[in-house]
Design an enzyme around this catalytic site. Sequence first.
Site, PDB file in Angstrom:
ATOM      1  CG  ASP A 139     -23.135   8.911 -14.546  1.00  0.00           C
ATOM      2  OD1 ASP A 139     -21.822   8.822 -13.771  1.00  0.00           O
ATOM      3  OD2 ASP A 139     -23.808   9.165 -14.467  1.00  0.00           O
ATOM      4  NE  ARG A 169     -20.191  20.244 -11.504  1.00  0.00           N
ATOM      5  CZ  ARG A 169     -21.107  19.876 -11.349  1.00  0.00           C
ATOM      6  NH1 ARG A 169     -21.799  20.407 -11.490  1.00  0.00           N
ATOM      7  NH2 ARG A 169     -21.173  18.893 -10.132  1.00  0.00           N
ATOM      8  CE  LYS A 173     -17.890  13.825 -12.264  1.00  0.00           C
ATOM      9  NZ  LYS A 173     -18.571  13.792 -11.539  1.00  0.00           N
TER      10      LYS A 173
HETATM   11  C1  EPZ Z   1     -23.443   9.522  -8.412  1.00  0.00           C
HETATM   12  O1  EPZ Z   1     -24.621  10.540  -7.924  1.00  0.00           O
HETATM   13  C2  EPZ Z   1     -22.606  10.087  -9.120  1.00  0.00           C
HETATM   14  N1  EPZ Z   1     -22.200  10.812  -8.675  1.00  0.00           N
HETATM   15  C3  EPZ Z   1     -23.808  10.308 -10.665  1.00  0.00           C
HETATM   16  O2  EPZ Z   1     -22.405  11.136 -11.784  1.00  0.00           O
HETATM   17  C4  EPZ Z   1     -24.001   9.239 -11.446  1.00  0.00           C
HETATM   18  O3  EPZ Z   1     -24.723   9.107 -12.408  1.00  0.00           O
HETATM   19  C5  EPZ Z   1     -25.320   8.045  -9.815  1.00  0.00           C
HETATM   20  O4  EPZ Z   1     -24.194   8.065  -8.603  1.00  0.00           O
HETATM   21  C6  EPZ Z   1     -25.691   7.054 -10.751  1.00  0.00           C
HETATM   22  O5  EPZ Z   1     -24.790   6.026 -10.984  1.00  0.00           O
HETATM   23  C7  EPZ Z   1     -21.180  10.775  -8.117  1.00  0.00           C
HETATM   24  O6  EPZ Z   1     -20.443   9.550  -8.235  1.00  0.00           O
HETATM   25  C8  EPZ Z   1     -20.677  11.824  -7.645  1.00  0.00           C
HETATM   26  P1  EPZ Z   1     -27.770   7.627  -6.308  1.00  0.00           P
HETATM   27  P2  EPZ Z   1     -25.496  10.284  -6.846  1.00  0.00           P
HETATM   28  O7  EPZ Z   1     -27.082   7.992  -4.810  1.00  0.00           O
HETATM   29  O8  EPZ Z   1     -25.002   9.770  -5.730  1.00  0.00           O
HETATM   30  C9  EPZ Z   1     -32.239   8.909  -6.151  1.00  0.00           C
HETATM   31  C10 EPZ Z   1     -21.466  12.153 -13.448  1.00  0.00           C
HETATM   32  O9  EPZ Z   1     -22.363  12.767 -14.393  1.00  0.00           O
HETATM   33  N2  EPZ Z   1     -31.271   8.847  -5.093  1.00  0.00           N
HETATM   34  O10 EPZ Z   1     -27.426   6.298  -7.110  1.00  0.00           O
HETATM   35  O11 EPZ Z   1     -25.783  11.315  -6.565  1.00  0.00           O
HETATM   36  C11 EPZ Z   1     -31.672   9.676  -7.217  1.00  0.00           C
HETATM   37  O12 EPZ Z   1     -32.488  11.110  -6.610  1.00  0.00           O
HETATM   38  C12 EPZ Z   1     -22.466  11.917 -12.027  1.00  0.00           C
HETATM   39  O13 EPZ Z   1     -20.791  11.895 -13.152  1.00  0.00           O
HETATM   40  C13 EPZ Z   1     -32.405   9.055  -3.928  1.00  0.00           C
HETATM   41  O14 EPZ Z   1     -34.039   9.433  -4.626  1.00  0.00           O
HETATM   42  O15 EPZ Z   1     -26.343   8.410  -7.645  1.00  0.00           O
HETATM   43  C14 EPZ Z   1     -31.148   8.983  -8.811  1.00  0.00           C
HETATM   44  O16 EPZ Z   1     -32.792   9.369  -9.024  1.00  0.00           O
HETATM   45  C15 EPZ Z   1     -23.833  12.720 -12.798  1.00  0.00           C
HETATM   46  N3  EPZ Z   1     -32.264   9.486  -2.402  1.00  0.00           N
HETATM   47  C16 EPZ Z   1     -31.039   7.723  -8.153  1.00  0.00           C
HETATM   48  O17 EPZ Z   1     -31.543   6.967  -6.736  1.00  0.00           O
HETATM   49  C17 EPZ Z   1     -31.613   9.730  -2.437  1.00  0.00           C
HETATM   50  O18 EPZ Z   1     -30.862   9.457  -0.807  1.00  0.00           O
HETATM   51  C18 EPZ Z   1     -29.309   7.290  -8.097  1.00  0.00           C
HETATM   52  O19 EPZ Z   1     -29.230   8.486  -7.118  1.00  0.00           O
HETATM   53  C19 EPZ Z   1     -30.341   9.543  -3.004  1.00  0.00           C
HETATM   54  C20 EPZ Z   1     -30.678   9.282  -4.678  1.00  0.00           C
END
Ligand code: EPZ
Length: 419
Positions: A306, A398, A22
Amino acid sequence: MDKLILEGGCPLQGEVTISGSKNAALPILLACMLNSEEVKLQGVPDLLDIQTTVRLLQLLGCQVEQNGSALTIRAEHELHHEAPYDLVRTMRASVLCLGPLLARIGRATVALPGGCAIGSRPVDLHLSALEKMGAAFVIEGGDIKGSCPRLRGAHISFDFPTVGGTENLLMAAVLAEGETILENAAKEPEIQDLANFLNACGARIEGQGTSILRIQGVPGLQACRYTVLPDRIEAGTYLIAAAITNGDLTLRNCPVWAMDAVIYKLREMGVDIAGDAGTDSLTIRPNGEIHGVDISTQPYPGFPTDMQAQFMALMSVAQGSGLITETIFENRFMHAQELMRLGAKIKITGNSALVRGGQNLSGATVMASDLRASASLVLAGLAARGTTTIRRIYHLDRGYEHMETKLSRLGARVWREQE
Ligand code: EPZ
């Protein structure tokens, strides 16, 4: 809304084929908007989030033909620039259309994704990095309104190795003028897959799998065919389904090379897993006694957040205790309360959860709150004595392709009912 009913206690037996990832398919689909020529994808999983992404692509002006797991995408005409709130609110990953739209048509209006069950999920790192490439953003009426006549290559260093931020910037840089360097970039396998897909379309990206990505902008991309990486989180979830039922299971089409941290932790618990990084199969044998371990979620190649909820279910039935520390998201223990309804003993202190093992879980009605929490409840239901009912199972749909079908084929007693 649907619910899932499970009768626990059946050891899983047999073989399961892992579907496409996904979290690789979503950015790759949106990256197709960078390409004015035809893209043919194989191995795209049949998931709610994929259907949502296809709808978004069509709303933005792309033609998408779907034949099972094979998709043909054409983004040859002028694209629209607005991703509507009603769609974005159901899938936060819609924010990944910012990079491709700004790169292709110099404009993008994407509803600001609200928070979700696991955290506030801001996108500040995406926006500040895109601004360094010349984009200008206004937040108005709940929308991110971005514009940029021509993205320019820039030297960017992320405060945190954000997965989505790295993906948005990778896509933006592919058609930008000059060279972009992304430092402290995320290294997740799904990002490597996105980079490999874009290079198959004629992009010039180096460094995938490391924390420094170098992208030379190109004038345009060419037609390509690509097969999406298999899903390491789905694979890890099925490994735990076998371990929690003391089953005997072989996984096919498995990205073993991307699963070191998960395999290591399962072996540390005493789970018997055979297979190596050079193959795409893993076999898990009945393991007798397993014991709790300590886990701290980290960016790749560390232990994946995850998989945290799924491990919490397994550690509830293992011997001894284990401490789980969630360092990525601020609220990713929603499954703990529901696991405790099934008899788990978990003590939450801040971003740590102490899981006291050795519990005999017993069935109850529980509520899914987010994608991986719902997977955790399915795993606990497979082990619990009696009947477990999991409500709001759309969360599961999802991210897991036909999960009850795959589990039933392995001997699990599980079926879906209307609420
Ligand atoms: C991706 O989310 C995945 N989703 C998530 O999988 C996964 O848990 C996550 O990466 C971490 O591996 C997809 O790929 C669609 P991040 P993403 O940006 O991109 C903070 C699942 O279950 N952050 O690495 O949103 C954020 O709040 C999903 O499949 C900021 O503060 O992850 C979080 O605490 C859930 N500012 C941390 O970084 C930003 O601009 C990680 O976020 C961006 C992120």
